[in-house]
Design a protein around this motif. Structure first.
Motif, PDB file in Angstrom:
ATOM      1  N   ILE A   5      39.757  36.483  40.772  1.00  0.00           N
ATOM      2  CA  ILE A   5      40.074  36.424  39.469  1.00  0.00           C
ATOM      3  C   ILE A   5      39.701  37.546  38.625  1.00  0.00           C
ATOM      4  O   ILE A   5      38.512  38.029  38.448  1.00  0.00           O
ATOM      5  N   ARG A   6      40.828  38.148  38.195  1.00  0.00           N
ATOM      6  CA  ARG A   6      40.657  39.451  37.388  1.00  0.00           C
ATOM      7  C   ARG A   6      40.950  39.190  35.978  1.00  0.00           C
ATOM      8  O   ARG A   6      41.845  38.208  35.491  1.00  0.00           O
ATOM      9  N   VAL A   7      40.674  40.275  35.178  1.00  0.00           N
ATOM     10  CA  VAL A   7      40.908  40.110  33.518  1.00  0.00           C
ATOM     11  C   VAL A   7      42.364  40.673  33.626  1.00  0.00           C
ATOM     12  O   VAL A   7      42.976  41.232  34.049  1.00  0.00           O
ATOM     13  N   LEU A   8      43.173  39.774  32.737  1.00  0.00           N
ATOM     14  CA  LEU A   8      44.598  39.840  32.669  1.00  0.00           C
ATOM     15  C   LEU A   8      45.197  40.191  31.380  1.00  0.00           C
ATOM     16  O   LEU A   8      46.187  40.522  30.968  1.00  0.00           O
ATOM     17  N   HIS A   9      44.077  40.178  30.389  1.00  0.00           N
ATOM     18  CA  HIS A   9      44.325  40.633  29.004  1.00  0.00           C
ATOM     19  C   HIS A   9      44.819  41.913  28.664  1.00  0.00           C
ATOM     20  O   HIS A   9      43.704  42.680  28.870  1.00  0.00           O
ATOM     21  N   ASP A  10      45.837  42.101  27.895  1.00  0.00           N
ATOM     22  CA  ASP A  10      46.125  43.663  27.313  1.00  0.00           C
ATOM     23  C   ASP A  10      46.009  44.652  28.214  1.00  0.00           C
ATOM     24  O   ASP A  10      45.248  45.561  28.273  1.00  0.00           O
ATOM     25  N   PHE A  11      47.032  44.517  29.203  1.00  0.00           N
ATOM     26  CA  PHE A  11      46.994  45.547  30.251  1.00  0.00           C
ATOM     27  C   PHE A  11      48.484  46.505  30.038  1.00  0.00           C
ATOM     28  O   PHE A  11      49.424  45.914  29.470  1.00  0.00           O
ATOM     29  N   GLN A  12      48.392  47.786  30.407  1.00  0.00           N
ATOM     30  CA  GLN A  12      49.483  48.705  30.262  1.00  0.00           C
ATOM     31  C   GLN A  12      49.827  48.947  31.719  1.00  0.00           C
ATOM     32  O   GLN A  12      48.819  49.563  32.326  1.00  0.00           O
ATOM     33  N   PRO A  13      50.840  48.654  32.454  1.00  0.00           N
ATOM     34  CA  PRO A  13      51.858  47.884  31.943  1.00  0.00           C
ATOM     35  C   PRO A  13      51.426  46.295  31.869  1.00  0.00           C
ATOM     36  O   PRO A  13      50.458  46.176  32.411  1.00  0.00           O
ATOM     37  N   PRO A  14      52.171  45.428  31.101  1.00  0.00           N
ATOM     38  CA  PRO A  14      51.784  44.302  30.957  1.00  0.00           C
ATOM     39  C   PRO A  14      51.606  43.298  32.052  1.00  0.00           C
ATOM     40  O   PRO A  14      52.127  43.838  33.114  1.00  0.00           O
ATOM     41  N   THR A  15      50.617  42.413  31.986  1.00  0.00           N
ATOM     42  CA  THR A  15      50.463  41.338  33.156  1.00  0.00           C
ATOM     43  C   THR A  15      51.671  40.684  33.664  1.00  0.00           C
ATOM     44  O   THR A  15      52.429  40.403  32.905  1.00  0.00           O
ATOM     45  N   THR A  16      51.794  40.793  34.742  1.00  0.00           N
ATOM     46  CA  THR A  16      53.137  40.285  35.530  1.00  0.00           C
ATOM     47  C   THR A  16      52.734  38.523  35.690  1.00  0.00           C
ATOM     48  O   THR A  16      51.707  38.226  35.695  1.00  0.00           O
ATOM     49  N   GLU A  17      54.165  37.830  35.956  1.00  0.00           N
ATOM     50  CA  GLU A  17      53.893  36.487  36.147  1.00  0.00           C
ATOM     51  C   GLU A  17      53.342  36.299  37.420  1.00  0.00           C
ATOM     52  O   GLU A  17      52.460  35.283  37.639  1.00  0.00           O
ATOM     53  N   GLU A  18      53.128  36.975  38.458  1.00  0.00           N
ATOM     54  CA  GLU A  18      52.783  36.906  39.665  1.00  0.00           C
ATOM     55  C   GLU A  18      51.191  37.131  39.748  1.00  0.00           C
ATOM     56  O   GLU A  18      50.442  36.199  40.233  1.00  0.00           O
ATOM     57  N   GLU A  19      50.789  37.909  38.886  1.00  0.00           N
ATOM     58  CA  GLU A  19      49.333  37.856  38.494  1.00  0.00           C
ATOM     59  C   GLU A  19      48.679  36.796  37.998  1.00  0.00           C
ATOM     60  O   GLU A  19      47.658  36.455  38.223  1.00  0.00           O
ATOM     61  N   VAL A  20      49.395  36.340  36.992  1.00  0.00           N
ATOM     62  CA  VAL A  20      49.013  35.186  36.056  1.00  0.00           C
ATOM     63  C   VAL A  20      49.155  33.865  37.387  1.00  0.00           C
ATOM     64  O   VAL A  20      48.154  33.318  37.368  1.00  0.00           O
ATOM     65  N   ARG A  21      49.996  33.756  37.915  1.00  0.00           N
ATOM     66  CA  ARG A  21      50.157  32.761  39.011  1.00  0.00           C
ATOM     67  C   ARG A  21      48.923  32.927  40.078  1.00  0.00           C
ATOM     68  O   ARG A  21      48.304  31.981  40.535  1.00  0.00           O
ATOM     69  N   ALA A  22      48.659  33.998  40.498  1.00  0.00           N
ATOM     70  CA  ALA A  22      47.618  34.438  41.656  1.00  0.00           C
ATOM     71  C   ALA A  22      46.258  33.768  40.908  1.00  0.00           C
ATOM     72  O   ALA A  22      45.482  33.470  41.732  1.00  0.00           O
ATOM     73  N   ALA A  23      45.876  34.340  39.642  1.00  0.00           N
ATOM     74  CA  ALA A  23      44.794  33.790  39.101  1.00  0.00           C
ATOM     75  C   ALA A  23      44.634  32.145  38.821  1.00  0.00           C
ATOM     76  O   ALA A  23      43.496  31.760  39.005  1.00  0.00           O
ATOM     77  N   ALA A  24      45.574  31.592  38.478  1.00  0.00           N
ATOM     78  CA  ALA A  24      45.718  30.246  38.468  1.00  0.00           C
ATOM     79  C   ALA A  24      45.440  29.490  39.679  1.00  0.00           C
ATOM     80  O   ALA A  24      44.537  28.643  39.954  1.00  0.00           O
ATOM     81  N   LEU A  25      46.036  30.208  40.778  1.00  0.00           N
ATOM     82  CA  LEU A  25      45.732  29.635  42.220  1.00  0.00           C
ATOM     83  C   LEU A  25      44.422  29.666  42.672  1.00  0.00           C
ATOM     84  O   LEU A  25      43.676  28.900  43.191  1.00  0.00           O
ATOM     85  N   GLN A  26      43.879  30.772  42.416  1.00  0.00           N
ATOM     86  CA  GLN A  26      42.493  31.276  42.668  1.00  0.00           C
ATOM     87  C   GLN A  26      41.369  30.560  41.909  1.00  0.00           C
ATOM     88  O   GLN A  26      40.473  29.642  42.421  1.00  0.00           O
ATOM     89  N   TYR A  27      41.905  30.052  40.491  1.00  0.00           N
ATOM     90  CA  TYR A  27      40.787  29.209  39.764  1.00  0.00           C
ATOM     91  C   TYR A  27      40.860  27.475  40.232  1.00  0.00           C
ATOM     92  O   TYR A  27      39.954  26.950  40.484  1.00  0.00           O
ATOM     93  N   VAL A  28      42.322  27.036  40.781  1.00  0.00           N
ATOM     94  CA  VAL A  28      42.169  25.830  41.322  1.00  0.00           C
ATOM     95  C   VAL A  28      41.684  25.819  42.758  1.00  0.00           C
ATOM     96  O   VAL A  28      40.999  24.735  42.932  1.00  0.00           O
TER      97      VAL A  28
END
Length: 88
Positions: A5-28
């Protein structure tokens, strides 16, 4: 914390939906102790991933921006430096 799980806050270019989904999957996966749900738990597992993804997106949208946005290259360089210090 799970290393995947990586930091997703305040990136350039912005965090993608795929990155958010991957982090959620890893958390679960980490919380449930399963990398792949059984047939009987697939629905609950997927629902949990969806809910964590939604909560993550709400959080990221609500957080104020940092002074300087992060870059993926900069985060990789910091991680390499930490690794070199650990293995030296």
């Amino acid at each position: 914390m799970c290393r995947s799980i990586r930091v997703l806050h305040d990136f350039q270019p912005p965090t993608t939906e795929e990155e958010v989904r991957a982090a959620a999957l890893q958390y679960v996966r980490k919380v449930s102790g399963m990398t792949k749900p059984t047939r009987g738990s697939t629905e609950a597992f997927e629902r949990a991933v969806d809910e964590v993804e939604k909560a993550t997106r709400l959080l990221l949208d609500a957080l104020p921006p940092r002074d300087e946005p992060r870059t993926r290259e900069g985060e990789r360089a910091k991680a390499r430096l930490r690794w070199q210090r650990r293995t030296a």
